[in-house]
Design an enzyme around this catalytic site. Structure first.
Site, short mmCIF file in Angstrom:
data_model
loop_
_atom_site.label_atom_id
_atom_site.label_comp_id
_atom_site.label_asym_id
_atom_site.label_seq_id
_atom_site.Cartn_x
_atom_site.Cartn_y
_atom_site.Cartn_z
CB CYS A 1 -9.29 -9.25 2.85
SG CYS A 1 -9.50 -8.93 4.49
CB CYS B 1 -12.27 -1.96 4.82
SG CYS B 1 -11.36 -2.92 5.88
CB CYS C 1 -13.94 -3.89 1.88
SG CYS C 1 -14.62 -5.28 1.91
CE LYS D 1 -7.66 3.40 9.21
NZ LYS D 1 -8.74 2.78 8.48
CE LYS E 1 -6.12 -0.60 11.38
NZ LYS E 1 -7.07 -1.25 10.61
NE ARG F 1 -3.56 -0.08 2.82
CZ ARG F 1 -4.17 -0.57 4.01
NH1 ARG F 1 -3.87 0.03 4.95
NH2 ARG F 1 -5.05 -1.74 3.92
NE ARG G 1 -2.56 2.17 9.38
CZ ARG G 1 -3.21 1.07 9.26
NH1 ARG G 1 -4.04 0.81 8.17
NH2 ARG G 1 -3.29 -0.05 10.10
CB CYS H 1 -15.25 -9.03 7.95
SG CYS H 1 -13.96 -8.03 8.28
#
Ligand code: SRM
Ligand code: SF4
Length: 564
Positions: A431, A474, A425, A206, A204, A72, A141, A470
């Site tokens: 994934c 995302c 996603c 953001k 994480k 990424r 991120r 899930c």
């Protein structure tokens, strides 16, 4: 002192994110790297994955899973120059298995990179003046920012801030250069990480910057959302919104999606310190024992937003000003040509699920490459997985249009409202957390939804559909007017009732249902919407007004008093 999660120990002993990644990359016996190193690799922008379609067959053949790596990029504000685009395109062709993938945080992912190709790919990205550092991992991120530069001056200033925060608050470890760019090997103690320390953040983090009236980055889904306040076309500062996040776990009520709360306003000169101190406070107060509860949203609900704000102001040494009024109109993209206030033009193109690939007559990857060879402005990736051909001179529009049409990149002209506003996603096959299909299911479910919508004369209705494989969310499904959240193969939670501006969470309407049950549940709602909607009323708003859904609790929507 709480018991620390295993990852805290891995980070602590990693010598600033080195671990034994170099040794793992050099091991020719396996396509994988060591388990602990896979966790550290994320901080360098890469996930080890395996093809889940082939997992069972490989197991039967007593072969190790077909390991490969997802990479990424870190592209603040989603800005890509044509020269960078050509490099990224070449890497997709040379090393990746499924083209270029625009993510919901306006950057690129490459899937299916083999272990020995990881280093040349990362080196090439850096050579193109981009990076992958901190694209994943327990750090700040990629900073996202409203990509459409219509209010040209305010936009340029806001984007500069997104880029500055992304750059200045990135980790300082030299491990990245050492591993991927043949930088000097570390001898002795690792270099200090002034902001992150030895164990980085609990989870994480953001940041997203939105320029009203566009909330195309979903500012309330960010740990730290920045709402740019412009007066007479100039940026005067930012409202701060803290504690947004989407991730949840099925069946675990201690995890939940949450909207960020607006806590005040800062002038541009105060922004860097404010962002840094929010991160530092989450570093110090975040839960390092249970990763499920480690995001800032849980820190705020545990310690109290008021307490967090008080401590933030103490550390900053100045109080936050009262939040300034703002108004968001929508969180989708505006397709087609739009002119900026400086006279230049911007063309937003729809890319289904953000996947740029050459398939039969749809040669999206090649089309974008051809655009990159002639375009003199830049490209902007959007958080709705689309691309903007930005900063085009009027004289160049015709040439751009011709390339776009020749490669079927102008699909948005014909598409239904729901198709234009759908996000899915990645999910299967790459994934590792997917419970159900998402990207690969989107075309099928869209066809079926369109059949029903057409029956009710709703093909043009701009309905926001979000699919996730899930509950990690995302595609930010909890902000979809209609959302499917994967439970198991072919089964989803159907959620309904977000608004069209990203300011209200949806709620669960049907739990763990299959496609037929989803369509059967939606059909009468479409009928009601077609017959009874008010002028300009969105599908989510209609479901609330008509009493299909109960009014959301205050925590599930942004309070009206901060909205102009
Ligand atoms: Fe995500 C994990 C893909 C945006 C919440 N996400 C993953 C992983 C890396 C799976 C894993 O951990 O093994 C997925 C890789 C799939 C693959 O094969 O590519 C993955 N996330 C994505 C992308 C590519 C989705 C897409 O289709 O575009 C997005 C990449 C963004 C980027 O460029 O950085 C992506 N992920 C998001 C968003 C949306 C956003 O940030 O605006 C969210 C919800 C917001 C949030 O963070 O709360 C999101 N991803 C998660 C979570 C849940 C985090 C949580 O707090 O519970 C996970 C799981 C985790 O971290 O443990 C996750
Ligand atoms: Fe994977 Fe779940 Fe994220 Fe989809 S929402 S990419 S299935 S982690």
């Amino acid at each position: 002192m709480p018991v620390l999660s295993e990852l805290e120990h891995i980070k602590d002993q990693s010598r600033q994110l080195r671990g034994s990644i170099a040794e793992g990359l050099a091991d020719p016996v396996t396509g994988a790297i060591g388990e602990a190193d896979t966790k550290l690799l994320k901080f360098h922008g890469s996930y080890q994955q395996d093809d889940r379609d082939l997992r069972e067959e490989r197991r039967r053949q007593k072969l190790e899973p077909l390991y490969s790596f997802m990479l990424r990029a870190r592209l603040p504000g989603g800005v890509v120059t044509p020269a960078q685009w050509l490099v990224f395109d070449r890497l997709a062709r040379d090393y990746a298995s499924s083209g270029l993938r625009i993510t919901t945080r306006q950057t690129f992912q490459w899937h299916g990179i083999l272990k020995h190709d990881l280093k040349p790919t990362i080196a090439a990205i850096n050579h193109a003046m981009a990076s992958t550092i901190a694209a994943c991992g327990d750090v700040l991120r990629n900073v996202v920012s409203t990509p459409l530069p219509v209010q040209s001056q305010a936009h340029a200033e806001a984007y500069a801030w997104a880029a500055k925060l992304s750059d200045e608050l990135a980790p300082k470890t030299t491990a990245y250069h050492e591993l991927w760019l043949d930088g000097e090997k570390l001898v002795g103690e690792p270099e200090p990480e002034p902001l992150y320390g030895r164990t980085y953040l609990p989870r994480k983090f953001k940041i997203g910057l939105a320029i009203p009236p566009l909330n195309d980055i979903d500012v309330f889904a960010q740990d730290l959302g920045l709402i740019a306040i412009a007066e007479e076309g100039r940026l005067v500062g930012f409202n701060l919104a803290i504690g947004g996040g989407m991730g949840a776990t099925h069946g675990d009520p201690t995890t939940y999606p949450r909207l960020a709360e607006v806590i005040g306003f800062v002038a541009p000169a105060q922004l860097r310190d404010a962002a840094e101190q929010v991160i530092a406070l989450q570093r110090d107060w975040g839960d390092r024992g249970e990763r499920k509860h480690a995001r800032l949203k849980y820190t705020l609900d545990r310690r109290g937003t008021d307490a967090f704000k008080t401590e933030l102001e103490r550390r900053l040494g100045f109080p936050l000003q009262a939040a300034r009024p703002y108004r968001f109109e929508h969180n989708g993209d505006r397709y087609g040509w739009l002119q900026g206030s400086d006279g230049r033009w911007h063309l937003t193109l729809h890319v289904e699920s953000g996947r740029l690939l050459d398939l039969d007559e749809r040669r999206l990857l090649s089309g974008m490459r051809e655009l990159a060879t002639v375009h003199t402005g830049d490209f902007r990736l959007t958080c709705n997985q689309n691309v903007i051909v930005a900063n085009v001179e009027a004289a160049d529009r015709e040439r751009i249009d011709a390339i776009v049409a020749a490669h079927n990149l102008d699909g948005y002209r014909e598409q239904s409202g729901i198709r234009r506003h759908a996000i899915a996603c990645v999910a299967l096959p790459t994934c590792g957390l997917a419970m159900a299909e998402s990207e690969r299911y989107l075309p099928t479910i869209l066809d079926k939804l369109e059949t029903r919508l057409a029956r009710h004369g709703l093909l043009d209705a701009p309905i926001l559909l979000r699919l996730s494989g899930c509950p990690n969310g995302c595609s930010r499904p909890y902000l979809g007017e209609i959302a499917l959240v994967g439970r198991a193969p072919g089964r989803y939670d159907l959620r309904l009732g977000a608004d069209f501006a990203g300011q209200r969470l949806n709620s669960l309407y049907r739990e763990n249902v299959d496609e037929k049950a989803i369509l059967d549940a939606l059909d009468p709602l479409f009928a009601g919407y077609a017959a009874e909607r008010a002028v300009g009323e969105g599908f989510g708003d209609f479901l609330l007004r008509s009493g299909v859904l109960a009014p959301p609790s205050p925590a599930r929507r942004i309070p009206a008093e901060v909205i102009a």
